[in-house]
Structure formats: structure tokens, C-alpha cells
Scaffold this motif. Structure first.
Motif, PDB file in Angstrom:
ATOM      1  N   LEU A   1       0.828  -1.205   0.000  1.00 55.15           N
ATOM      2  CA  LEU A   1       0.000   0.000   0.000  1.00 55.15           C
ATOM      3  C   LEU A   1       0.862   1.254   0.000  1.00 55.15           C
ATOM      4  O   LEU A   1       0.403   2.332  -0.366  1.00 55.15           O
ATOM      5  CB  LEU A   1      -0.921   0.010   1.230  1.00 55.15           C
TER       6      LEU A   1
ATOM      7  N   THR B   1       4.008   1.137  -4.200  1.00 54.24           N
ATOM      8  CA  THR B   1       2.989   0.745  -5.176  1.00 54.24           C
ATOM      9  C   THR B   1       3.550   0.265  -6.505  1.00 54.24           C
ATOM     10  O   THR B   1       2.777  -0.074  -7.408  1.00 54.24           O
ATOM     11  CB  THR B   1       2.037   1.926  -5.433  1.00 54.24           C
TER      12      THR B   1
ATOM     13  N   ILE C   1      -6.282  -3.962  -2.346  1.00 55.00           N
ATOM     14  CA  ILE C   1      -4.821  -3.904  -2.376  1.00 55.00           C
ATOM     15  C   ILE C   1      -4.276  -3.873  -3.805  1.00 55.00           C
ATOM     16  O   ILE C   1      -3.253  -3.244  -4.072  1.00 55.00           O
ATOM     17  CB  ILE C   1      -4.195  -5.073  -1.588  1.00 55.00           C
TER      18      ILE C   1
ATOM     19  N   PHE D   1      -3.887  -0.538  -5.456  1.00 54.81           N
ATOM     20  CA  PHE D   1      -2.650   0.175  -5.151  1.00 54.81           C
ATOM     21  C   PHE D   1      -1.445  -0.496  -5.807  1.00 54.81           C
ATOM     22  O   PHE D   1      -0.517   0.186  -6.235  1.00 54.81           O
ATOM     23  CB  PHE D   1      -2.436   0.238  -3.631  1.00 54.81           C
TER      24      PHE D   1
END
Length: 473
Positions: free
Chosen positions: A19, A22, A58, A61
Motif C-alpha cells: 500500500l 505501489t 490492495i 494500489f
């Protein structure tokens, strides 16, 4: 094989790092690091019940984590095949009913080839439908005990709690806090903008997930964890967030499933706990969240097809109004013009032109057509982004009567195999889950919902080895 909470926490930390970092390359590195722990089979499988519920969030990201869950399942399956190589015949005989499911997949792929569907689209759909079924073989090995199922339930409860709290924040703060910016910028009709989408980015998928975890918390599983003491607190939060999704199909399916389960088990204690959870959920979660709903909504886009017209958006101020208006004349008319009824009509049109064989995977309203398109849409004047949201129509259009017969044979064979070897509560569990699946298929492409199917196939694998349940019958 041992289970390690420490390793599970390390996995969570590695995922959380994506996160912040990226770059997809970092996601690939994390994927490789996790996959190198092949000997940690139990930990890896339990991790799936954290990964899949948060995957849309997730991967928004860091796309490098997209196939982590699939890779864990495949490698775990190969590991079980290698370790259990001396008793493979026993494993496959235990789960012989799955042959009908794989015949269904093979048939859909074969007819797709005839319909000139691109190979990439066929492979994508086979992966979408088939990957979770490998859990049946993984979970029917001899390494699993009742305490392992309790770990899955406990992990699911904590994960569902986090998703629920995130959903409440989404509702109260109008998707302006702890929500991906790209999601906040998507356009959505106001009727759907008022719903909670959560980390799964879809209110129906979120509701289905939360309800199956909610139900699992009532099962009489061997569970001496301290987390169980928190269940009475967690349940209302989960159920209250589910109400905020305003998902009619999920609630109808699980309401019927719960009712049947309670009738079969005559479990009055569970009914009392369920009733108390519902009262607390409405009083302390749903009502306060909807009362404080602000007007500056930042709509987001859903994969589901919007069936209500903009003129009808004002009717759906609450979950209960959405339920009461689902059969109104205006809703039906709008659905006929561009919603679910329109999709059913188009699907039946395709079915009539090929009733026995269908047109194959990747031809109508499935995940593959959303990604790769369909070679027959132009011929039938179907818009490119259509999604069937009805598994039965999708099966009829893609595999015809043959596909339906194969899936009926799967269910009948499954019940004939498991009923003689499982106890009373386990029968009720199997019946409830299967009925929920069949009802959800009327509202969604449930076989493509990997979050639901990971639970269905996991529980199926456990039930095959009924000896694992001898202490909880």
C-alpha cells in the motif's frame, strides 16, 4: 504440517507494504517471497481468507499482487498431490462428484472454440470458474483438523470486522476517507452511490462475504480461541454493515438458508443469538450510519449492471425501501429496458438459437466477455459491457441444456456422496450452503464470485473428511 500465526502476521505486513510501495515490481517480489514458503501449507491456506476479501483494494494500489491467491492455491494443490501421491486414488474417489464440474468446464471451453472465442478469453474464464475447486482436494487431505477450521473462522471474523469498519467509515464520510481516489471518481447512479462497496468494490460481493462469515460464526466448531469471546460484539457490526450494502439478493438467499438451517437443526440458541445480533445491528450500526449520511456523495462504479433508472433513485433511501420496491411497476419496466430482465431476454434469445450446446464461455455476460469482449455481441446487438448477473441465464447461453444437466448431476452426486458419511448438523450445513448458492445464482454470476466460492469449496473439502468433525457433531 504446522500452522504459524507469526508467519501469518508477516504475510499481512508484507501485503500492507504494497500500500506504500505501489510499484508492481515490489508486488511481484512479495508474491515470490510468500510462495517460497511451500512447507507452510496450513498458514498459506488460512491466508487466502484474508487475501481474497481485500484483493480488489490492495491490487488497486499494487497490481503485482493480483495473482498471489491463485498461485497459492495451485502450488498448494501440487504440493498435496506430491505428498499424497500414494493415496491419490483415495482422494479422487472421495471427490468423484467433481468430475461433473470439470466436464462442465471442458464442455464450455470446447463450444467456445467452435464460436471462435479467443484462446486467452477461454483460459481466463476457466481460471475464474475452476481455480477455487482445487481447494476441495487440498482440504480433503489428512492434514486438516477441526482446530484448522476454527482458525479459518477466527481469521475470517477479524477480516470481516476490518472490512465492516472500513465500510462504516465509507458510509459516514461519503467515500472521502480511506477510499482509493480512483474509486471515488467513478460515476454511479445515485441509487447505487448510497450503498457501501467496501474493499471488495461491489456491494453484492461484500454482502455475500459478510453474511457467510456471519453464518460461520454460529457453527459448533471446536474453537477454544479467545477471539470467540468477541463474537457477540463482532456479529452486529458485520450484520449492520451488510445492511448498508442494501444487497437484496444476498439477504434473500441467506435469509432462506438461515431459516432452513434453523429448521433442520432446531437450534433455538442460534436463533436467539441471531435475533439479538439483528437488533443490535440495526440500532447501533445501520440506523446511526444512515441518519448521518451526508449529501456530498462521491459515486463509484460497479461491475454490476444498473437496473434502476435515475428517476427512481429517490425511492431507495433505505434498505427496507429498496426491498419493498423491487417488484414495483417502475422497477420492472426499467429492468426490462436495460436491467436484469433485459439481460434475461437476451440470454434466452441466445439459448433458443443453440439450446443443446450453447455458444461457449466468453460469449455472453461472464467475466471473460467483460475483459475480452464477445464474438457474437454484434450479431445479437448486445452492448459490450453487459454482465449477466444471473448464473442460470449465463449457463444456458454459454453451455445450453448440456451444461445445466452436468451441474445438476454435480449437485445430485455431491449429495449422494456426502449424506451417508456426515452427521445431522453437517447435513444442515451442506443443505444451507447449497441452497444459498442456488438462490444467489438467480441474482449474480455466483460461480465467478471467488470470495464466496473459496468458502464453499473449503467447507466441501472438510465435509468429505467427516472424521475431522467427529468432535463437533
Amino acid at each position: 504440517m504446522r500452522f504459524s500465526y507469526i508467519l501469518l502476521f508477516i504475510y499481512i505486513a508484507l501485503i500492507a507494504s504494497c500500500l506504500i510501495i505501489t510499484n508492481p515490481l515490489w508486488g511481484y517480489i512479495i508474491t515470490i517471497i510468500i510462495l517460497t514458503n511451500l512447507l507452510q501449507l496450513k498458514t498459506n491456506i488460512v491466508f487466502l481468507f484474508i487475501y481474497f476479501p481485500i484483493r480488489p483494494f490492495i491490487t488497486e494500489f499494487n497490481t503485482g499482487l493480483l495473482f498471489l491467491g491463485d498461485a497459492i492455491i495451485v502450488l498448494s494443490f501440487l504440493q498435496v498431490i506430491f505428498i499424497e501421491r500414494d493415496r491419490l486414488k483415495t482422494i479422487f474417489l472421495k471427490s468423484h462428484f467433481m468430475v461433473y464440474f470439470y466436464l462442465f468446464l471442458a464442455f464450455g471451453a470446447a463450444t467456445a472454440i467452435v464460436s471462435n472465442v479467443p484462446l486467452a478469453s477461454i483460459i481466463f474464464q476457466l481460471r475464474t470458474l475452476g481455480i477455487m475447486s482445487l481447494l476441495v482436494y487440498i482440504l480433503c487431505s489428512n492434514y486438516w483438523q477441526p482446530k484448522d477450521l476454527s482458525r479459518i473462522v477466527n481469521t475470517s471474523m477479524i477480516t470481516a470486522l476490518i472490512l465492516s469498519l472500513h465500510g462504516i467509515v465509507e458510509k459516514v464520510f461519503s467515500r472521502t476517507y480511506l477510499f482509493p481516489e480512483t474509486w471515488s471518481e467513478w460515476e454511479l447512479a445515485s441509487v447505487n452511490a448510497e450503498r457501501v462497496y467496501g474493499m471488495l468494490a461491489n456491494p453484492n460481493v461484500l454482502a455475500t462475504y459478510l453474511l457467510i462469515v456471519f453464518w460461520l460464526s454460529f457453527l459448533p466448531i471446536q474453537n477454544d480461541s479467545k477471539i470467540t469471546r468477541l463474537y457477540p460484539i463482532i456479529r452486529p457490526i458485520i450484520l449492520g454493515t451488510t445492511l448498508l450494502t442494501v444487497s437484496r439478493g444476498a439477504f434473500i438467499a441467506f435469509a432462506v438458508g438461515f431459516a432452513i438451517y434453523l429448521v433442520l437443526t432446531r437450534d433455538l440458541k442460534t436463533l436467539q443469538k441471531l435475533t439479538l445480533s439483528a437488533i443490535l445491528a440495526f440500532t447501533f450500526i445501520y440506523y446511526p450510519a444512515t441518519s448521518n449520511w451526508t449529501s456530498n456523495i462521491h459515486p463509484i462504479e460497479s461491475d454490476e449492471h444498473i437496473e434502476e433508472s435515475p428517476e427512481q433513485s429517490s425511492q431507495y433511501d433505505s434498505f427496507f425501501q429498496r426491498i419493498t420496491t423491487m417488484l414495483s411497476d417502475d422497477t420492472i419496466q426499467a429492468s426490462t429496458e436495460w436491467g436484469r430482465i433485459y439481460i434475461v431476454i437476451k440470454g434466452l434469445e441466445l439459448f433458443k438459437n443453440s439450446p443443446v450446446l450453447g455458444h461457449g464461455f466468453g460469449t455472453f455476460g461472464d467475466a471473460a466477455t467483460l475483459r475480452y469482449g464477445s464474438p457474437i455481441y454484434e450479431q445479437y446487438e448486445i452492448e459490450s459491457r453487459i454482465y449477466s448477473d444471473n448464473q442460470y441465464v449465463n449457463i444456458l447461453a454459454s453451455t445450453g441444456i448440456t451444461g445445466i444437466i452436468l451441474l445438476i448431476a454435480l449437485i445430485v452426486s455431491l449429495l449422494k456422496k456426502l449424506f451417508p458419511i456426515i452427521g445431522h448438523r453437517e447435513r444442515a450445513t451442506l443443505i444451507m450452503l447449497t441452497i444459498v448458492l442456488l438462490i444467489l445464482a438467480s441474482f449474480y454470476n455466483i460461480l465467478e464470485d471467488q470470495v464466496f466460492m473459496v468458502y464453499y469449496f473449503t467447507i466441501l473439502g472438510y465435509l468429505i473428511n467427516f472424521n475431522n468433525f467427529k468432535d463437533v457433531s
